[in-house]
Design a protein around this motif. Structure first.
Motif, PDB file in Angstrom:
ATOM      1  N   ILE A  37       0.879  -1.236  -0.148  1.00 49.76           N
ATOM      2  CA  ILE A  37       0.004  -0.161   0.044  1.00 49.76           C
ATOM      3  C   ILE A  37       0.983   1.412   0.025  1.00 49.76           C
ATOM      4  N   LEU A  38       0.491   2.370  -0.790  1.00 48.65           N
ATOM      5  CA  LEU A  38       1.150   3.632  -0.984  1.00 48.65           C
ATOM      6  C   LEU A  38       0.188   4.571  -0.284  1.00 48.65           C
ATOM      7  N   ILE A  39       0.860   5.099   0.788  1.00 49.31           N
ATOM      8  CA  ILE A  39       0.184   6.198   1.503  1.00 49.31           C
ATOM      9  C   ILE A  39       0.778   7.668   1.024  1.00 49.31           C
ATOM     10  N   VAL A  40      -0.072   8.354   0.366  1.00 50.04           N
ATOM     11  CA  VAL A  40       0.381   9.703  -0.249  1.00 50.04           C
ATOM     12  C   VAL A  40      -0.470  10.842   0.932  1.00 50.04           C
ATOM     13  N   GLU A  41       0.550  11.417   1.665  1.00 44.39           N
ATOM     14  CA  GLU A  41      -0.237  12.240   2.963  1.00 44.39           C
ATOM     15  C   GLU A  41       0.961  13.206   3.208  1.00 44.39           C
ATOM     16  N   ARG A  56       1.933  13.183  10.891  1.00 49.83           N
ATOM     17  CA  ARG A  56       1.309  12.856  11.818  1.00 49.83           C
ATOM     18  C   ARG A  56       0.364  11.498  11.513  1.00 49.83           C
ATOM     19  N   ILE A  57      -0.467  12.049  10.525  1.00 49.24           N
ATOM     20  CA  ILE A  57      -1.318  11.265   9.852  1.00 49.24           C
ATOM     21  C   ILE A  57      -0.978  10.184   9.207  1.00 49.24           C
ATOM     22  N   ALA A  58       0.218  10.371   8.511  1.00 51.64           N
ATOM     23  CA  ALA A  58       0.990   9.401   7.662  1.00 51.64           C
ATOM     24  C   ALA A  58       1.320   8.444   8.454  1.00 51.64           C
ATOM     25  N   VAL A  71      -1.559   5.975  10.249  1.00 47.32           N
ATOM     26  CA  VAL A  71      -2.137   5.320   9.442  1.00 47.32           C
ATOM     27  C   VAL A  71      -1.126   4.011   8.753  1.00 47.32           C
ATOM     28  N   GLY A  72       0.042   4.511   8.581  1.00 46.25           N
ATOM     29  CA  GLY A  72       1.195   3.532   8.163  1.00 46.25           C
ATOM     30  C   GLY A  72       1.392   2.451   9.272  1.00 46.25           C
ATOM     31  N   LYS A  73       1.547   2.658  10.689  1.00 47.99           N
ATOM     32  CA  LYS A  73       1.703   1.927  11.712  1.00 47.99           C
ATOM     33  C   LYS A  73       0.548   1.035  11.802  1.00 47.99           C
ATOM     34  N   GLY A  74      -0.827   1.555  12.000  1.00 41.81           N
ATOM     35  CA  GLY A  74      -1.892   0.817  11.718  1.00 41.81           C
ATOM     36  C   GLY A  74      -1.886  -0.323  10.723  1.00 41.81           C
ATOM     37  N   LEU A  75      -1.610   0.030   9.442  1.00 40.96           N
ATOM     38  CA  LEU A  75      -1.616  -0.890   8.192  1.00 40.96           C
ATOM     39  C   LEU A  75      -0.508  -1.946   8.358  1.00 40.96           C
ATOM     40  N   ARG A  76       0.679  -1.510   8.733  1.00 43.87           N
ATOM     41  CA  ARG A  76       1.641  -2.568   8.944  1.00 43.87           C
ATOM     42  C   ARG A  76       1.126  -3.516  10.059  1.00 43.87           C
ATOM     43  N   ALA A  77       0.692  -3.226  10.985  1.00 42.30           N
ATOM     44  CA  ALA A  77       0.234  -3.996  12.087  1.00 42.30           C
ATOM     45  C   ALA A  77      -0.955  -4.839  11.791  1.00 42.30           C
ATOM     46  N   TYR A  90     -13.763   6.860  -0.724  1.00 44.11           N
ATOM     47  CA  TYR A  90     -13.478   8.416  -0.477  1.00 44.11           C
ATOM     48  C   TYR A  90     -13.772   8.303   1.207  1.00 44.11           C
ATOM     49  N   LEU A  91     -12.925   8.879   1.833  1.00 46.97           N
ATOM     50  CA  LEU A  91     -12.942   8.919   3.281  1.00 46.97           C
ATOM     51  C   LEU A  91     -12.767  10.386   3.856  1.00 46.97           C
ATOM     52  N   VAL A  92     -13.781  10.954   4.679  1.00 49.41           N
ATOM     53  CA  VAL A  92     -13.515  12.437   4.943  1.00 49.41           C
ATOM     54  C   VAL A  92     -13.048  12.457   6.350  1.00 49.41           C
ATOM     55  N   LYS A  93     -11.864  13.348   6.739  1.00 48.28           N
ATOM     56  CA  LYS A  93     -10.978  13.327   7.816  1.00 48.28           C
ATOM     57  C   LYS A  93     -11.971  14.336   8.748  1.00 48.28           C
ATOM     58  N   PRO A  94     -12.041  13.906  10.060  1.00 48.46           N
ATOM     59  CA  PRO A  94     -11.115  12.951  10.862  1.00 48.46           C
ATOM     60  C   PRO A  94     -11.984  11.849  10.591  1.00 48.46           C
ATOM     61  N   PHE A  95     -11.152  10.489  10.684  1.00 53.56           N
ATOM     62  CA  PHE A  95     -11.962   9.129  10.467  1.00 53.56           C
ATOM     63  C   PHE A  95     -11.359   8.418  11.456  1.00 53.56           C
ATOM     64  N   ARG A  96     -11.863   7.331  11.782  1.00 48.39           N
ATOM     65  CA  ARG A  96     -11.564   6.241  12.654  1.00 48.39           C
ATOM     66  C   ARG A  96     -10.807   5.231  11.875  1.00 48.39           C
ATOM     67  N   PHE A  97      -9.512   5.040  12.498  1.00 47.27           N
ATOM     68  CA  PHE A  97      -8.666   3.849  11.435  1.00 47.27           C
ATOM     69  C   PHE A  97      -9.299   2.684  11.481  1.00 47.27           C
ATOM     70  N   GLU A  98     -10.397   2.203  12.262  1.00 52.08           N
ATOM     71  CA  GLU A  98     -11.093   1.022  11.776  1.00 52.08           C
ATOM     72  C   GLU A  98     -11.848   1.054  10.743  1.00 52.08           C
ATOM     73  N   GLU A  99     -12.403   2.304  10.367  1.00 48.51           N
ATOM     74  CA  GLU A  99     -13.231   2.330   9.332  1.00 48.51           C
ATOM     75  C   GLU A  99     -12.215   2.340   7.841  1.00 48.51           C
ATOM     76  N   LEU A 100     -11.211   3.001   7.917  1.00 44.72           N
ATOM     77  CA  LEU A 100     -10.264   3.014   6.845  1.00 44.72           C
ATOM     78  C   LEU A 100      -9.761   1.767   6.744  1.00 44.72           C
ATOM     79  N   LEU A 101      -9.660   0.810   7.740  1.00 48.28           N
ATOM     80  CA  LEU A 101      -9.012  -0.353   7.550  1.00 48.28           C
ATOM     81  C   LEU A 101     -10.214  -1.449   7.081  1.00 48.28           C
ATOM     82  N   ALA A 102     -11.436  -1.043   7.257  1.00 44.52           N
ATOM     83  CA  ALA A 102     -12.507  -1.834   6.542  1.00 44.52           C
ATOM     84  C   ALA A 102     -12.540  -1.489   5.315  1.00 44.52           C
ATOM     85  N   ARG A 103     -12.458  -0.452   4.842  1.00 40.62           N
ATOM     86  CA  ARG A 103     -12.350   0.048   3.504  1.00 40.62           C
ATOM     87  C   ARG A 103     -11.169  -0.352   2.565  1.00 40.62           C
TER      88      ARG A 103
END
Length: 220
Positions: free
Chosen positions: A4-8, A12-14, A17-23, A99-112
């Motif tokens: 996954i490529l994060i473009v941010e 702080r956000i990058a 999100v990166g830490k959560g996705l790696r986990a 499409y996800l609007v900030k602020p968002f819960r990481f659990e929602e991003l992970l589900a998407r």
């Protein structure tokens, strides 16, 4: 393992999100500009891109336009602080998958992320669905209406394909929202109605019937 490529550009956000996705078991690359993102995508293969709209220099919409213009079909989830319907439509019309609007819960991003990766892994249909004078070429993603070629945006095409896969069946707004935009998309949004209106303008008003209180049906 998905890459996954994060473009941010907000570090702080990058990092969060990166830490959560790696986990969650994904390989993650991070870049803070649109230009660097395009260079990374050209140099390596990614399964999904999480793309912020408000980037310095080239913004997320422009990155997406270049990406889709080159024929790159990598799944894209856009992140933005702008929550208007116009921005959502612009992103999805430009070829974003979610499409996800900030602020968002990481659990929602992970589900998407999981949903978009499942979609990417699903085998592509090779048939050419057609009904009532409308046909789609799944390979070239072109539409024909009564023998003439019609230009459809990426999301209009996906909606048309869903109707053509279920001809003469009543499809609820919830069904269309889930199948075209994905689970987790705001159920209170009127984006289905907006895109049905767009599609009627291109396929013909009479082809998509409103079934009051239920949803829509593609009529022959």
């Amino acid at each position: 393992m998905s890459r996954i490529l994060i473009v941010e550009d907000e570090e702080r956000i990058a990092t969060f999100v990166g830490k959560g996705l790696r986990a969650a078991g994904h390989a993650v690359d991070i870049t803070g500009s649109g230009e660097d993102a395009l260079a990374a995508l050209q140099a390596s293969d990614f399964d999904l891109v999480i793309l912020d709209v408000g980037l310095p220099g080239m913004n997320g919409f422009e990155v997406l336009e270049v990406l889709r213009g080159t024929g790159d079909g990598v799944a894209v989830i856009m992140l933005t602080a702008q929550g208007s319907l116009e921005d959502t439509v612009r992103g999805l019309d430009g070829g974003a998958d979610d499409y996800l609007v900030k602020p968002f819960r990481f659990e929602e991003l992970l589900a998407r992320v999981r949903a978009r990766l499942r979609d990417s892994a699903r085998p592509q249909e090779t048939a050419t669905p057609s009904f009532g004078g409308v046909s789609l070429d799944v390979r070239t993603r072109r539409a024909r209406v009564d023998g003439r070629e019609v230009d459809l945006s990426a999301r209009e095409y996906a909606l048309a394909e869903e109707f053509l896969r279920h001809p003469d069946q009543v499809l609820s707004r919830e069904q269309l929202l889930n199948s075209v935009w994905g689970y987790g998309f705001d159920p209170g949004s009127n984006i289905v109605d907006v895109y049905v209106r767009y599609l009627r303008g291109k396929l013909g008003e009479e082809r998509i019937e409103t079934v009051r209180g239920v949803g829509y049906r593609l009529a022959g």
